[in-house]
Design a protein around this motif. Structure first.
Motif, mmCIF file in Angstrom:
data_model
loop_
_atom_site.group_PDB
_atom_site.id
_atom_site.type_symbol
_atom_site.label_atom_id
_atom_site.label_comp_id
_atom_site.label_asym_id
_atom_site.label_seq_id
_atom_site.Cartn_x
_atom_site.Cartn_y
_atom_site.Cartn_z
ATOM 1 N N GLY A 193 28.797 -33.950 0.197
ATOM 2 C CA GLY A 193 28.085 -32.872 0.870
ATOM 3 C C GLY A 193 28.562 -31.493 0.463
ATOM 4 N N THR A 194 27.889 -30.497 1.008
ATOM 5 C CA THR A 194 28.212 -29.115 0.685
ATOM 6 C C THR A 194 29.485 -28.676 1.402
ATOM 7 O OG1 THR A 194 26.775 -28.362 2.472
ATOM 8 C CG2 THR A 194 25.798 -28.549 0.286
ATOM 9 N N LEU B 16 25.744 -22.800 1.329
ATOM 10 C CA LEU B 16 25.043 -24.079 1.245
ATOM 11 C C LEU B 16 25.148 -24.879 2.543
ATOM 12 C CD1 LEU B 16 26.139 -25.243 -2.334
ATOM 13 C CD2 LEU B 16 24.030 -24.088 -1.687
ATOM 14 N N HIS B 17 25.593 -24.236 3.623
ATOM 15 C CA HIS B 17 25.745 -24.952 4.891
ATOM 16 C C HIS B 17 24.407 -25.576 5.300
ATOM 17 C CE1 HIS B 17 26.732 -25.935 9.018
ATOM 18 N NE2 HIS B 17 27.994 -25.567 8.807
ATOM 19 N N PRO B 18 24.401 -26.857 5.678
ATOM 20 C CA PRO B 18 23.132 -27.516 6.011
ATOM 21 C C PRO B 18 22.454 -26.939 7.252
ATOM 22 C CG PRO B 18 25.012 -28.942 6.526
ATOM 23 C CD PRO B 18 25.548 -27.786 5.746
ATOM 24 N N HIS C 210 33.697 -23.401 5.116
ATOM 25 C CA HIS C 210 33.895 -23.127 3.696
ATOM 26 C C HIS C 210 35.278 -23.604 3.226
ATOM 27 C CE1 HIS C 210 32.597 -20.289 0.266
ATOM 28 N NE2 HIS C 210 33.652 -20.959 -0.166
ATOM 29 N N LYS D 290 25.903 -26.758 -9.421
ATOM 30 C CA LYS D 290 26.382 -26.440 -8.078
ATOM 31 C C LYS D 290 27.503 -27.351 -7.603
ATOM 32 C CE LYS D 290 22.503 -23.827 -6.312
ATOM 33 N NZ LYS D 290 21.561 -23.623 -5.181
ATOM 34 N N GLY E 43 30.130 -26.050 -5.102
ATOM 35 C CA GLY E 43 30.000 -25.994 -3.661
ATOM 36 C C GLY E 43 29.345 -27.210 -3.042
ATOM 37 N N ASN E 44 29.133 -28.250 -3.858
ATOM 38 C CA ASN E 44 28.517 -29.470 -3.353
ATOM 39 C C ASN E 44 29.281 -30.670 -3.892
ATOM 40 O OD1 ASN E 44 26.883 -31.684 -2.702
ATOM 41 N ND2 ASN E 44 25.003 -30.493 -2.877
ATOM 42 N N ASP F 234 28.773 -33.721 -3.653
ATOM 43 C CA ASP F 234 27.955 -34.819 -4.185
ATOM 44 C C ASP F 234 27.916 -34.803 -5.711
ATOM 45 O OD1 ASP F 234 27.396 -35.543 -1.608
ATOM 46 O OD2 ASP F 234 25.374 -34.691 -1.580
ATOM 47 N N TYR F 235 28.172 -33.632 -6.293
ATOM 48 C CA TYR F 235 28.079 -33.482 -7.739
ATOM 49 C C TYR F 235 29.420 -33.636 -8.449
ATOM 50 C CZ TYR F 235 23.473 -31.567 -6.618
ATOM 51 O OH TYR F 235 22.199 -31.396 -6.147
#
Length: 366
Positions: free
Chosen positions: A133-134, A139-141, A155, A264, A267-268, A270-271
């Motif tokens: 997740g972010t 990028l906060h959901p 953050h 990204k 800041g994420n 998932d990547y």
């Protein structure tokens, strides 16, 4: 017949357009690469001194070169080692929650004269429990959250981003992108450089550092922090990028060389990519060595679980629980009748010989 052919052609065209639309909405192809983190023996922990001697034992198979990175700015189709060449090795030590890095880089133009964020940078992101997740405010959901509330509460909290200046002159060695700058200081991090060039010159830089990844790192400091637990064969999420400012006046010469291939990733989580904490190399393992730990399962009933952690091929175990009882199981449970402090002994035997490990008064029940 013509009507049938026309209908068939129309159907094929419709199917083709449907497939194209489906392909255009699909997520980017998943990056299937994975990497390894070398385990240093406990008596060979790297010194943070900017020298590479401690890393000579790390095989080249653990090195990640610039050939694994791509320029997200799309100014360079492929890396040119005459312009920029980097190699990164990552290590860990069993029993510590630290990640050690050796960053070796050649650049034909080092940019580090300014006191602000404009600096050649090695950017490292880590999500050691792979919570995903972010993890940056923008990028906060929850888009309804106020910006500064997101910054201080979110953050860099469950995953961390380090902008490491290469080199740092007149400034801290890194910007921790978040509200927890305490994580870049001892005992949680340390860094050392080795280089012999001035701003604007070419040359090779050696950066050696360690960081401590956190499952929770808040702005309030280490009082509530939760370090990520590192252990053999664990897979963590990690990535990095190299920000290369070759000419302050010409953006076409600025590179953002990204290991993740997903821009990204900064800041994420998932990547990020999977990195495996490898077991100790055979060269540094003992042929046989007894070791164990324990956990008090039920203090009221004085029930203790014993965990064999011996090295080598073991054929037999003998536990002496210190109260006149014993066991031949590898992982025994034992209930003590009386409160006390006990000397517990594990004797093991295998093809390589025998070994003993006793612990004096570690096991205590009330």
């Amino acid at each position: 017949m013509h009507k049938i052919l026309g209908c068939a052609a129309f159907l094929l065209l419709t199917l083709s357009l449907t497939q194209l639309r489906a392909q255009s909405t699909q997520e980017p192809e998943k990056d299937k690469r994975s990497f390894k983190i070398f385990q240093f023996p406990a008596d060979k922990i790297p010194r943070i001194d900017g020298n590479t001697d401690d890393w000579a034992m790390v095989p080249d198979s653990f090195a990640v070169g610039i050939d694994q990175l791509r320029d997200d700015n799309k100014h360079f189709l492929k890396a040119d080692p005459k312009n920029l060449d980097v190699k990164v090795k990552v290590g860990w030590v069993k029993g510590e929650n630290r990640l050690y890095f050796l960053y070796e880089a050649y650049d034909n133009y080092w940019d580090f004269s300014l006191p602000d964020l404009h600096n050649d940078i090695f950017e490292v992101v880590v999500d050691a429990d792979r919570s995903g997740g972010t993890f940056i405010d923008e990028l906060h959901p929850n888009k309804d959250m106020e910006k500064w509330e997101a910054y201080f509460s979110f953050h860099g909290v469950h995953a961390q981003n380090y902008h490491i200046f290469t080199p740092a002159v007149g400034k801290d060695w890194a910007l921790v992108w978040g509200s927890q700058p305490w994580i870049k200081k001892l005992p949680y991090a340390n860094a050392a450089y080795n280089y012999h060039f001035k701003p604007g010159e070419s040359g090779k830089l050696i950066l050696e550092f360690f960081i401590t990844p956190f499952d929770y790192a808040g702005t309030e400091g280490p009082v509530r922090a939760v370090q990520s637990n590192l252990y053999e064969n664990k897979i963590i999420g990690m990535s990095w990028a190299v920000l290369d400012y070759d000419d302050v006046n010409d953006k076409s010469k600025q590179g953002f060389w990204n290991l993740s291939h997903q821009h990204k990733m900064y800041g994420n989580a998932d990547y990020m990519l999977p990195f495996k904490l490898m077991p100790l190399d055979e060269r540094y393992r003992k042929s046989i060595a007894a070791d164990w730990s324990f956990k008090v399962v039920d203090m009221n009933r004085r029930v203790v679980a014993f965990i064999d952690e011996s090295e080598g091929k073991v054929n037999s175990w003998h536990w002496d629980f210190g109260d006149g009882t014993s066991s031949a199981e590898q992982y025994p449970y034992h209930q003590y009748k009386n409160a006390g402090k006990y000397v517990v002994i594990l004797d093991i035997e295998g093809s390589a010989g025998k070994s003993r490990r006793s612990k004096v008064w570690d096991v205590a029940v009330k």
